[in-house]
Structures are given as C-alpha cells and as structure tokens.
Design an enzyme around this catalytic site. Structure first.
Site, mmCIF file in Angstrom:
data_model
loop_
_atom_site.group_PDB
_atom_site.id
_atom_site.type_symbol
_atom_site.label_atom_id
_atom_site.label_comp_id
_atom_site.label_asym_id
_atom_site.label_seq_id
_atom_site.Cartn_x
_atom_site.Cartn_y
_atom_site.Cartn_z
ATOM 1 N N GLN A 1 -50.843 23.706 7.780
ATOM 2 C CA GLN A 1 -50.262 24.290 8.991
ATOM 3 C C GLN A 1 -51.182 24.094 10.186
ATOM 4 O O GLN A 1 -52.303 24.607 10.189
ATOM 5 C CB GLN A 1 -50.029 25.790 8.758
ATOM 6 C CG GLN A 1 -49.525 26.543 9.967
ATOM 7 C CD GLN A 1 -49.091 27.944 9.611
ATOM 8 O OE1 GLN A 1 -48.175 28.166 8.820
ATOM 9 N NE2 GLN A 1 -49.755 28.926 10.177
ATOM 10 N N GLY A 2 -50.727 23.371 11.181
ATOM 11 C CA GLY A 2 -51.536 23.126 12.380
ATOM 12 C C GLY A 2 -51.028 23.935 13.553
ATOM 13 O O GLY A 2 -50.392 23.387 14.460
ATOM 14 N N SER B 1 -53.057 27.239 14.776
ATOM 15 C CA SER B 1 -54.150 27.865 15.525
ATOM 16 C C SER B 1 -55.045 26.828 16.207
ATOM 17 O O SER B 1 -55.289 25.745 15.677
ATOM 18 C CB SER B 1 -55.022 28.704 14.591
ATOM 19 O OG SER B 1 -54.252 29.644 13.905
ATOM 20 N N SER C 1 -56.019 25.645 6.860
ATOM 21 C CA SER C 1 -56.351 25.819 5.437
ATOM 22 C C SER C 1 -56.118 24.507 4.702
ATOM 23 O O SER C 1 -55.026 23.937 4.763
ATOM 24 C CB SER C 1 -55.468 26.903 4.814
ATOM 25 O OG SER C 1 -55.711 28.135 5.422
ATOM 26 N N GLU D 1 -43.519 32.753 6.400
ATOM 27 C CA GLU D 1 -44.915 32.973 5.999
ATOM 28 C C GLU D 1 -45.137 34.448 5.661
ATOM 29 O O GLU D 1 -45.743 34.786 4.644
ATOM 30 C CB GLU D 1 -45.868 32.537 7.122
ATOM 31 C CG GLU D 1 -47.325 32.748 6.757
ATOM 32 C CD GLU D 1 -48.302 32.065 7.699
ATOM 33 O OE1 GLU D 1 -47.881 31.544 8.750
ATOM 34 O OE2 GLU D 1 -49.500 32.046 7.373
ATOM 35 N N SER E 1 -52.471 38.767 12.389
ATOM 36 C CA SER E 1 -53.271 39.941 12.002
ATOM 37 C C SER E 1 -52.398 41.207 11.958
ATOM 38 O O SER E 1 -51.284 41.236 12.481
ATOM 39 C CB SER E 1 -54.411 40.137 13.013
ATOM 40 O OG SER E 1 -53.850 40.475 14.266
ATOM 41 N N GLU F 1 -52.685 43.896 13.623
ATOM 42 C CA GLU F 1 -52.334 44.400 14.967
ATOM 43 C C GLU F 1 -51.123 43.643 15.509
ATOM 44 O O GLU F 1 -50.238 44.226 16.142
ATOM 45 C CB GLU F 1 -53.521 44.225 15.937
ATOM 46 C CG GLU F 1 -54.709 45.133 15.654
ATOM 47 C CD GLU F 1 -55.573 44.662 14.484
ATOM 48 O OE1 GLU F 1 -55.420 43.505 14.039
ATOM 49 O OE2 GLU F 1 -56.398 45.470 14.015
HETATM 50 C C1 LIG Z 1 -57.512 32.826 5.371
HETATM 51 C C2 LIG Z 1 -56.952 32.314 6.648
HETATM 52 C C3 LIG Z 1 -56.190 31.149 6.607
HETATM 53 C C4 LIG Z 1 -55.684 30.631 7.794
HETATM 54 N N1 LIG Z 1 -54.995 29.454 7.723
HETATM 55 C C5 LIG Z 1 -54.482 28.932 8.856
HETATM 56 C C6 LIG Z 1 -53.765 27.697 8.795
HETATM 57 O O1 LIG Z 1 -53.617 27.086 7.739
HETATM 58 N N2 LIG Z 1 -53.278 27.193 9.936
HETATM 59 C C7 LIG Z 1 -53.409 27.829 11.137
HETATM 60 O O2 LIG Z 1 -52.889 27.333 12.128
HETATM 61 N N3 LIG Z 1 -54.130 28.990 11.238
HETATM 62 C C8 LIG Z 1 -54.656 29.550 10.111
HETATM 63 N N4 LIG Z 1 -55.380 30.726 10.185
HETATM 64 C C9 LIG Z 1 -55.662 31.311 11.485
HETATM 65 C C10 LIG Z 1 -54.927 32.616 11.746
HETATM 66 O O3 LIG Z 1 -53.580 32.370 12.014
HETATM 67 C C11 LIG Z 1 -55.643 33.296 12.920
HETATM 68 O O4 LIG Z 1 -56.945 33.628 12.484
HETATM 69 C C12 LIG Z 1 -54.924 34.553 13.358
HETATM 70 O O5 LIG Z 1 -53.691 34.233 13.959
HETATM 71 C C13 LIG Z 1 -55.784 35.342 14.383
HETATM 72 O O6 LIG Z 1 -56.187 34.498 15.417
HETATM 73 P P1 LIG Z 1 -57.731 34.417 15.855
HETATM 74 O O7 LIG Z 1 -58.540 34.172 14.632
HETATM 75 O O8 LIG Z 1 -57.825 33.417 16.957
HETATM 76 O O9 LIG Z 1 -58.097 35.848 16.369
HETATM 77 P P2 LIG Z 1 -57.769 36.465 17.799
HETATM 78 O O10 LIG Z 1 -56.374 36.077 18.184
HETATM 79 O O11 LIG Z 1 -58.852 36.088 18.730
HETATM 80 O O12 LIG Z 1 -57.780 38.010 17.511
HETATM 81 C C14 LIG Z 1 -59.019 38.744 17.418
HETATM 82 C C15 LIG Z 1 -58.685 40.220 17.216
HETATM 83 O O13 LIG Z 1 -57.935 40.720 18.331
HETATM 84 C C16 LIG Z 1 -56.724 41.312 17.894
HETATM 85 N N5 LIG Z 1 -55.644 41.008 18.858
HETATM 86 C C17 LIG Z 1 -55.409 39.813 19.456
HETATM 87 N N6 LIG Z 1 -54.340 39.902 20.263
HETATM 88 C C18 LIG Z 1 -53.878 41.181 20.183
HETATM 89 C C19 LIG Z 1 -52.781 41.901 20.768
HETATM 90 N N7 LIG Z 1 -51.925 41.300 21.613
HETATM 91 N N8 LIG Z 1 -52.599 43.193 20.447
HETATM 92 C C20 LIG Z 1 -53.453 43.820 19.579
HETATM 93 N N9 LIG Z 1 -54.529 43.196 18.993
HETATM 94 C C21 LIG Z 1 -54.726 41.905 19.277
HETATM 95 C C22 LIG Z 1 -56.421 40.669 16.550
HETATM 96 O O14 LIG Z 1 -55.616 41.501 15.748
HETATM 97 C C23 LIG Z 1 -57.812 40.479 15.983
HETATM 98 O O15 LIG Z 1 -58.245 41.667 15.361
HETATM 99 C C24 LIG Z 1 -55.919 31.285 9.028
HETATM 100 C C25 LIG Z 1 -56.680 32.454 9.063
HETATM 101 C C26 LIG Z 1 -57.204 32.968 7.883
HETATM 102 C C27 LIG Z 1 -58.031 34.213 7.931
#
Ligand SMILES: Cc1cc2nc3c(=O)[nH]c(=O)nc-3n(C[C@H](O)[C@H](O)[C@H](O)COP(=O)(O)OP(=O)(O)OC[C@H]3O[C@@H](n4cnc5c(N)ncnc54)[C@H](O)[C@@H]3O)c2cc1C
Length: 389
Positions: free
Chosen positions: A130-131, A133, A165, A248, A372, A374
């Site tokens: 999945q591309g 993030s 991933s 998902e 997440s 949230e």
């Molecule tokens: C095990 C794992 C596998 C993954 N695999 C993939 C994958 O295959 N492909 C892919 O594309 N991505 C993947 N991801 C990425 C995942 O989708 C992102 O980590 C997730 O969407 C959160 O984005 P971020 O890490 O940029 O955190 P951020 O968006 O920066 O968030 C940081 C914190 O702020 C909070 N937050 C952010 N915005 C808000 C809001 N509007 N209201 C309240 N709280 C908020 C979040 O809840 C979090 O606690 C994976 C992540 C994990 C942990």
C-alpha cells in the site's frame, strides 16, 4: 441458526479432512505465509494447506468463480469463517491485495483490471503493498505530494512514499498520487496500480529497533505507469481510497478471529493469574467480557450486512474497539506478569512468555496502522454520529 443446505456440515467435514493438524495450531508471525510470485513455505503442511484452500477458491470465498473465488454467499462465508475458527484452522495465506484491493477492484475496476489482477490474488500469485503514507501525509493523507503527470498513454510518477509495509517484497503497489496540483486537496488525487518492477522505483527498507525491517521507503524517479492502471477515474482517487480504507478497517477488526498471529497469551499468564489477587482477576474477567461482547457485536454486524444494511461506517468503531481492547488486555497481562512479561529473548523464560512481550508491542502498532485511534474517533464523530467536521 437454520442450515438449509447442509453447508455447515459439508464445510466442517472438508476442513477436518483437508486441514493438516499442524495448521490447526495458533500461528506466529514467522509462520505466516505471504502469497506472492515467490511464495515461501516453511514446510509441506503449509504448502498443502495453501494449495487445497487455493484450489477450492477459499482464499477469497466470496469472490465470483470467474475470478478464482469460491462463489459463496454472505451466509456461507460466515459459516466457513466460524468453522475455521472452531477447528482452529490457520489462515492459509496473507495478502493486502485480497483483504483490501480485491474488493475495491470488484466494485470499481475495469474488466481488464479485474481479469488481470483478481485471479492472481485469488491464486496467491501476486503480493501487493500500500503506497498511501508520505513523510508529511499520514493521518492527513490528502496532503500527499507524490506527483503523476500525464504523458500520452502514461503517467510519469515522481515522489516518495513511507511506512510501506513489505514494499521490498511486493510485486505490485496500489498508490495514491497527485494528478491535479491546482485542485482542492482531496480532489486532485488518483488511485494507481504500479508494477514494482517498473524502472525508476527504489525501495529502501527501514530498519527497526528489533533489527527487522517490515517497512520501506519507496522512491519514484520518472516512473512510467500506463493510464489504464487508474482505478475509479483520474482525479477521483479519494473516494476509491476511502472505500479501500473501509476494507482495511474491516480486516483489522477481525484480528481476534484468527486474522493475525495470536498465541494463547492467557495460557502463558495462567500461573501468574493463579497467584494474583482478586483485584487482578476481576480486571481480567472484565477484559474477557469485553472480548466476548466484541465478538457478539461482530456477529450482529455480519447479520446486518447479510440483511443488506450499510455497515461500512461501523468499521471505524470495530477497528477502534478491537485494537484498543487488545492493547488493554496485553497491558493487563504485562502488569500481572511483572518483569517476566517484558522478556524478549534469552534463557530461563518460556517461548510463550517471550511472545506476550512481542504481542504487547504489536498491539501498539495496530492502534496506528490503518488510521490511528484518534482518526477513528474523528470518523465515528462524522460518519456515525453525524457531528460537524
Ligand atoms: C505497522 C504499520 C504499518 C503501516 N503500513 C503502511 C503501509 O503499508 N502503507 C502506508 O501507506 N502506510 C502505512 N502505515 C502508516 C500509517 O498509515 C500511518 O502511520 C498513520 O496513518 C499515521 O500517520 P503518521 O505516522 O504520519 O502520524 P501523524 O499523522 O503525524 O499523527 C501523529 C499523531 O497525531 C494524531 N493526529 C493526527 N491528526 C489528528 C487529528 N486530525 N485529530 C486527532 N489526532 C490527530 C495521530 O492520531 C497520532 O497520534 C503503517 C503504519 C504502521 C504503524
């Protein structure tokens, strides 16, 4: 529950006859079979179970037979899930394509896309990643910047994805790219299928503290992708992505039903629980009751879906509750087990004790991946409660 066609009895008999005994034990992450063009089996039991389920179309029991599926209706699918659960059958294979992209292609793909991709997923011949993030677009996915510029019958893609991933092991990626930088942020996005062997793609695994590498960064440098690989229309990718994320969430909310590796964590903790006082036992009973209530709610949701009610928005509730509940359960086990619940490797500890620690860490992962907690709360506020954004 009435069983008019004897499907349950037939299914149970088939599973009993065809699922090798070692494939009826709890699975560890190391034992998961990720289907791909280079599927690896640890032993013959895994291979046999994979082949038998594949040949019956039961990697994707609900998909039409013409695409390699089992052609089962919703009730029969549920019966199959229940019977596999009752016998403790492992999932024969894992693949994001099957869980997430396949249902989207069935609904929105062109005939050509369905014919090209669905049978390979159904036979476990192509692994998908999945591309979505990017470094500054995780929760706020609509801010993504990877650009795709049209050049005749192709798009030229430049940019970067992160947290992909198993990007280093995938045959294909489904990706979100920006095709109209001038449009409002949700509107200029397109959903593209990208062959990972295309020149210009560089995959760099991200090494984790455990020494393993489950994530990658993926770089696109003038990567040419045919326009026929667009799903759902150019600049219309946001609504496709929302559907995919619904699938998902649904997949993640099924983790306690055998979708993910699970050890009998309670068995590992049993000696500690016996010695623990009534307060701890009371808290554990609460956690188990929550787990049972969740299982019943899942069943109710399946029945609503069978009655053709729209349950897509409820997926956010199920994903949130399931992942937070698992996290709370392992927190509790850790507290009861004390220092032994933190063991990672080394002598003097059982394998189950090490697994409690690993699975505890994994529960953190599930509350972030797929959106997440949230973000699930925000979705519930808008899509279920109808509150303003
Ligand atoms: C095990 C794992 C596998 C993954 N695999 C993939 C994958 O295959 N492909 C892919 O594309 N991505 C993947 N991801 C990425 C995942 O989708 C992102 O980590 C997730 O969407 C959160 O984005 P971020 O890490 O940029 O955190 P951020 O968006 O920066 O968030 C940081 C914190 O702020 C909070 N937050 C952010 N915005 C808000 C809001 N509007 N209201 C309240 N709280 C908020 C979040 O809840 C979090 O606690 C994976 C992540 C994990 C942990």
């Amino acid at each position: 529950m009435s069983e008019p066609d004897g499907f349950r009895a037939e299914t149970r008999a088939w599973l009993e006859a065809n699922c090798p005994a070692p494939m009826r034990t709890p699975i560890t992450s190391a034992e998961m079979v990720w289907s791909s063009s280079r599927t690896v089996f640890l032993d013959d039991d895994q291979r046999v179970w994979f082949e038998r389920m594949r040949d019956r179309g039961w990697f994707v029991p609900g998909w039409p037979r013409e695409y390699g599926g089992g052609g089962l209706d919703a009730r029969q699918q549920r019966v199959l899930e229940q019977e596999m659960l009752a016998l403790g059958c492992r999932q024969p294979q894992y693949n994001l394509g099957v869980w997430m992209l396949g249902p989207v292609l069935l609904e929105l793909g062109t005939d050509e896309q369905k014919r090209e991709h669905l049978p390979k997923m159904a036979r476990g011949q192509a692994r998908w990643c999945q591309g979505f993030s990017e470094p500054n677009a995780g929760s706020d996915l609509a801010s993504l910047r990877t650009a795709a510029v049209r050049d005749g019958d192709e798009f030229v893609v430049n940019g970067q994805k992160i947290w992909t991933s198993y990007g280093d092991r995938a045959d294909w990626m489904y990706a979100l790219v920006r095709t109209d930088p001038a449009a409002k942020k949700q509107e200029g996005i397109t959903f593209l299928l990208i062959d990972m062997k295309t020149p210009g793609i560089t995959v760099r695994p991200i090494e984790l503290i455990s020494g393993k590498s489950e994530f990658s960064q993926v770089f696109f440098d003038d990567v040419r992708v045919p326009v026929r690989n667009v799903v759902g229309g150019v600049d219309r990718g946001w609504s496709v992505a929302k559907k995919l994320l619904d699938h998902e969430r649904a997949a993640m909310s099924k983790f306690t039903e055998g979708g993910a590796p699970s050890h009998d964590a309670l068995a590992a903790a049993a000696p500690y629980l016996a010695a623990a006082g009534p307060v701890w036992r009371d808290r554990l009973a609460g956690a188990l009751m929550d787990q049972q209530a969740f299982a019943l709610t899942t069943r109710r949701m399946h029945e609503m879906a069978q009655a053709r009610q729209d349950v897509s928005a409820l997926g956010a509730i199920m994903k949130l509750v399931q992942t937070e509940q698992e996290s709370a359960k392992y927190e509790l086990l850790q507290q009861v087990m004390g220092q032994r619940g933190l063991s990672w490797e080394g002598d003097g500890y059982t394998a189950e004790e090490h697994d409690v620690c690993r699975l505890w860490l994994y529960t953190k992962v599930y509350t972030i991946a797929g959106g997440s907690s949230e973000i699930q709360l925000n979705l519930i506020a808008r899509r279920v409660l109808g509150l303003p954004g």
